[in-house]
Scaffold this motif. Structure first.
Motif, PDB file in Angstrom:
ATOM      1  N   GLU A  20       0.822  -1.221   0.000  1.00 47.51           N
ATOM      2  CA  GLU A  20       0.000   0.000   0.000  1.00 47.51           C
ATOM      3  C   GLU A  20       0.852   1.264   0.000  1.00 47.51           C
ATOM      4  OE1 GLU A  20      -3.245   1.158   2.827  1.00 47.51           O
ATOM      5  OE2 GLU A  20      -3.711  -0.965   2.626  1.00 47.51           O
ATOM      6  N   ARG A  21       1.917   1.220   0.770  1.00 45.58           N
ATOM      7  CA  ARG A  21       2.828   2.374   0.878  1.00 45.58           C
ATOM      8  C   ARG A  21       3.564   2.576  -0.433  1.00 45.58           C
ATOM      9  NH1 ARG A  21       2.496   6.642   3.690  1.00 45.58           N
ATOM     10  NH2 ARG A  21       1.597   5.250   5.229  1.00 45.58           N
ATOM     11  N   PHE A  22       3.923   1.477  -1.099  1.00 48.85           N
ATOM     12  CA  PHE A  22       4.588   1.582  -2.398  1.00 48.85           C
ATOM     13  C   PHE A  22       3.633   2.198  -3.426  1.00 48.85           C
ATOM     14  CE2 PHE A  22       5.704  -0.548  -6.539  1.00 48.85           C
ATOM     15  CZ  PHE A  22       6.812   0.249  -6.798  1.00 48.85           C
ATOM     16  N   TYR A  23       2.402   1.742  -3.427  1.00 43.11           N
ATOM     17  CA  TYR A  23       1.385   2.274  -4.349  1.00 43.11           C
ATOM     18  C   TYR A  23       1.170   3.768  -4.083  1.00 43.11           C
ATOM     19  CZ  TYR A  23      -3.156   2.888  -6.565  1.00 43.11           C
ATOM     20  OH  TYR A  23      -4.196   3.361  -7.310  1.00 43.11           O
ATOM     21  N   HIS A  24       1.083   4.151  -2.793  1.00 44.10           N
ATOM     22  CA  HIS A  24       0.957   5.565  -2.411  1.00 44.10           C
ATOM     23  C   HIS A  24       2.147   6.373  -2.957  1.00 44.10           C
ATOM     24  CE1 HIS A  24       0.750   9.142   0.181  1.00 44.10           C
ATOM     25  NE2 HIS A  24       1.929   8.849   0.662  1.00 44.10           N
ATOM     26  N   SER A  25       3.342   5.828  -2.855  1.00 47.32           N
ATOM     27  CA  SER A  25       4.547   6.540  -3.307  1.00 47.32           C
ATOM     28  C   SER A  25       4.510   6.758  -4.817  1.00 47.32           C
ATOM     29  CB  SER A  25       5.804   5.757  -2.922  1.00 47.32           C
ATOM     30  OG  SER A  25       5.814   5.526  -1.534  1.00 47.32           O
ATOM     31  N   ILE A  52      10.229   9.028  -3.403  1.00 49.47           N
ATOM     32  CA  ILE A  52      11.007   8.608  -2.224  1.00 49.47           C
ATOM     33  C   ILE A  52      10.582   9.307  -0.929  1.00 49.47           C
ATOM     34  CG2 ILE A  52      12.991   7.976  -3.636  1.00 49.47           C
ATOM     35  CD1 ILE A  52      14.403  10.509  -2.835  1.00 49.47           C
ATOM     36  N   HIS A  53       9.520  10.146  -0.953  1.00 48.34           N
ATOM     37  CA  HIS A  53       9.228  10.975   0.231  1.00 48.34           C
ATOM     38  C   HIS A  53       8.967  10.142   1.489  1.00 48.34           C
ATOM     39  CE1 HIS A  53       5.020   9.998  -0.570  1.00 48.34           C
ATOM     40  NE2 HIS A  53       4.715  10.506   0.606  1.00 48.34           N
ATOM     41  N   ASP A  54       8.415   8.936   1.352  1.00 49.62           N
ATOM     42  CA  ASP A  54       8.110   8.094   2.520  1.00 49.62           C
ATOM     43  C   ASP A  54       9.078   6.911   2.639  1.00 49.62           C
ATOM     44  OD1 ASP A  54       5.981   9.382   3.798  1.00 49.62           O
ATOM     45  OD2 ASP A  54       4.443   8.398   2.564  1.00 49.62           O
ATOM     46  N   CYS A  55      10.271   7.021   2.048  1.00 52.36           N
ATOM     47  CA  CYS A  55      11.181   5.848   2.000  1.00 52.36           C
ATOM     48  C   CYS A  55      11.554   5.343   3.395  1.00 52.36           C
ATOM     49  CB  CYS A  55      12.423   6.136   1.165  1.00 52.36           C
ATOM     50  SG  CYS A  55      13.520   7.392   1.853  1.00 52.36           S
ATOM     51  N   TYR A 112      10.032  18.389   4.927  1.00 49.10           N
ATOM     52  CA  TYR A 112       8.842  19.168   5.303  1.00 49.10           C
ATOM     53  C   TYR A 112       7.540  18.607   4.737  1.00 49.10           C
ATOM     54  CZ  TYR A 112      12.248  22.276   7.263  1.00 49.10           C
ATOM     55  OH  TYR A 112      13.278  22.770   8.035  1.00 49.10           O
ATOM     56  N   HIS A 113       7.549  17.358   4.230  1.00 44.47           N
ATOM     57  CA  HIS A 113       6.330  16.873   3.561  1.00 44.47           C
ATOM     58  C   HIS A 113       5.185  16.604   4.540  1.00 44.47           C
ATOM     59  CE1 HIS A 113       7.385  12.544   4.438  1.00 44.47           C
ATOM     60  NE2 HIS A 113       6.076  12.413   4.397  1.00 44.47           N
ATOM     61  N   THR A 114       5.489  16.390   5.828  1.00 46.54           N
ATOM     62  CA  THR A 114       4.425  16.084   6.800  1.00 46.54           C
ATOM     63  C   THR A 114       3.856  17.341   7.448  1.00 46.54           C
ATOM     64  OG1 THR A 114       5.455  13.950   7.234  1.00 46.54           O
ATOM     65  CG2 THR A 114       3.877  14.721   8.873  1.00 46.54           C
ATOM     66  N   ALA A 130       0.650  16.940  -3.062  1.00 50.39           N
ATOM     67  CA  ALA A 130       0.489  15.645  -3.748  1.00 50.39           C
ATOM     68  C   ALA A 130       0.295  14.521  -2.732  1.00 50.39           C
ATOM     69  CB  ALA A 130       1.705  15.362  -4.632  1.00 50.39           C
ATOM     70  N   ASP A 131       0.998  14.609  -1.598  1.00 47.67           N
ATOM     71  CA  ASP A 131       0.870  13.600  -0.544  1.00 47.67           C
ATOM     72  C   ASP A 131      -0.569  13.553  -0.001  1.00 47.67           C
ATOM     73  OD1 ASP A 131       1.820  11.686   1.271  1.00 47.67           O
ATOM     74  OD2 ASP A 131       2.368  13.196   2.762  1.00 47.67           O
ATOM     75  N   TYR A 132      -1.206  14.703   0.006  1.00 46.56           N
ATOM     76  CA  TYR A 132      -2.562  14.818   0.573  1.00 46.56           C
ATOM     77  C   TYR A 132      -3.648  14.437  -0.429  1.00 46.56           C
ATOM     78  CZ  TYR A 132      -6.123  17.103   3.598  1.00 46.56           C
ATOM     79  OH  TYR A 132      -7.186  17.391   4.412  1.00 46.56           O
ATOM     80  N   ALA A 136      -5.416   7.587  -3.986  1.00 53.66           N
ATOM     81  CA  ALA A 136      -5.793   6.577  -2.980  1.00 53.66           C
ATOM     82  C   ALA A 136      -6.247   7.191  -1.656  1.00 53.66           C
ATOM     83  CB  ALA A 136      -4.628   5.622  -2.741  1.00 53.66           C
ATOM     84  N   ARG A 137      -6.008   8.495  -1.458  1.00 56.13           N
ATOM     85  CA  ARG A 137      -6.473   9.146  -0.222  1.00 56.13           C
ATOM     86  C   ARG A 137      -7.991   9.292  -0.272  1.00 56.13           C
ATOM     87  NH1 ARG A 137      -2.130   9.093   3.267  1.00 56.13           N
ATOM     88  NH2 ARG A 137      -0.601  10.698   2.796  1.00 56.13           N
ATOM     89  N   TYR A 138      -8.641   9.057   0.844  1.00 55.50           N
ATOM     90  CA  TYR A 138     -10.103   9.190   0.840  1.00 55.50           C
ATOM     91  C   TYR A 138     -10.665   9.701   2.158  1.00 55.50           C
ATOM     92  CZ  TYR A 138      -9.899   4.805   3.432  1.00 55.50           C
ATOM     93  OH  TYR A 138      -9.610   3.861   4.376  1.00 55.50           O
TER      94      TYR A 138
HETATM   95 FE    FE Z   1       3.135  10.065   2.051  1.00 58.19          FE
END
Ligand code: FE
Ligand code: DGI
Ligand code: FE
Length: 194
Positions: A20-25, A52-55, A112-114, A130-132, A136-138
């Motif tokens: 799931e995390r890979f798909y999100h990335s 790579i933001h969540d690597c 600073y992405h979080t 983009a992260d938000y 897949a975000r819902y």
């Molecule tokens: Fe993320």
């Protein structure tokens, strides 16, 4: 310099991250590249930073404090109390160590992405948004509106995301990172054109 291709990085992350995390990335990467197209940013940097933001999420959260201490990464009290926040700073460390990414713009977008931060660069805004909004975000409220605003006006979109995020954190009784709060205040002024 040991440059890895985007395909090499995808292949590494597909093994290190949960599915799931890979798909999100991958999704953050594609949305970030699209926002860079819209706003005249560097498409390749956006694609790479998004990927790579969540690597650091390849590693267990319960080791984040020790890892940060071992690597000499300075932590705020709020990060020691909420270790999941540390994946942003650790992500920049692993971007260098595992992926040979040394570009400060990309590293800051990861750091600073979080939380965001006041006066973000274009790339920092793009990764934060983009992260938000990735497909897949819902869970967040008014995501449809936020997604439209992302392609209309970045600063107004940041205002919407930050006010919804702060509201959500208060509702859930989470401790708010002082940087999240500063960012919220900064973009609530920017978003209204003050
Ligand atoms: Fe993320
Ligand atoms: O890593 P992701 O799940 O893709 O997304 P993220 O890096 O934006 O992290 C989101 C999480 O971070 C979400 O659960 C809310 C939390 N968060 C963001 N700002 C703060 C925060 N948590 C606390 N306690 N305080 C904050 O200020
Ligand atoms: Fe994250």
């Amino acid at each position: 310099m040991n440059d890895l291709s985007i395909t090499d990085i995808k292949s590494i992350l597909s093994k290190s991250l949960k599915e799931e995390r890979f798909y999100h990335s991958l999704s953050v990467s594609a949305v970030a590249a699209s926002l860079a197209m819209r706003y005249g940013g560097d498409i390749k940097k956006a694609e790479l930073a998004g990927l790579i933001h969540d690597c650091a999420k390849a590693y267990p959260t319960d080791q984040f404090i020790k890892m940060a201490d071992d690597f000499g990464i300075e932590l705020l009290d709020v990060e020691r109390d909420n270790p999941q926040l540390i994946h942003a700073k650790l992500g920049a460390y692993y971007a260098k160590k595992d992926f040979f990414v040394y570009d400060d713009e990309i590293l800051n977008a990861i750091i600073y992405h979080t939380t965001g931060r006041p006066n973000m660069s274009l790339l920092e805004k793009i990764i934060y948004i983009a992260d938000y909004i990735e497909p897949a975000r819902y869970k967040a409220k008014r995501l449809d509106e936020v997604r439209v605003e992302a392609f209309e006006d970045l600063d107004k979109c940041l205002d919407m995301i930050l006010s919804d995020t702060v509201e959500h954190l208060i509702e859930k009784n989470y401790v708010i990172n002082p940087i999240t709060l500063e960012t919220y205040k900064y973009y609530s002024k920017q978003g209204k054109g003050d």
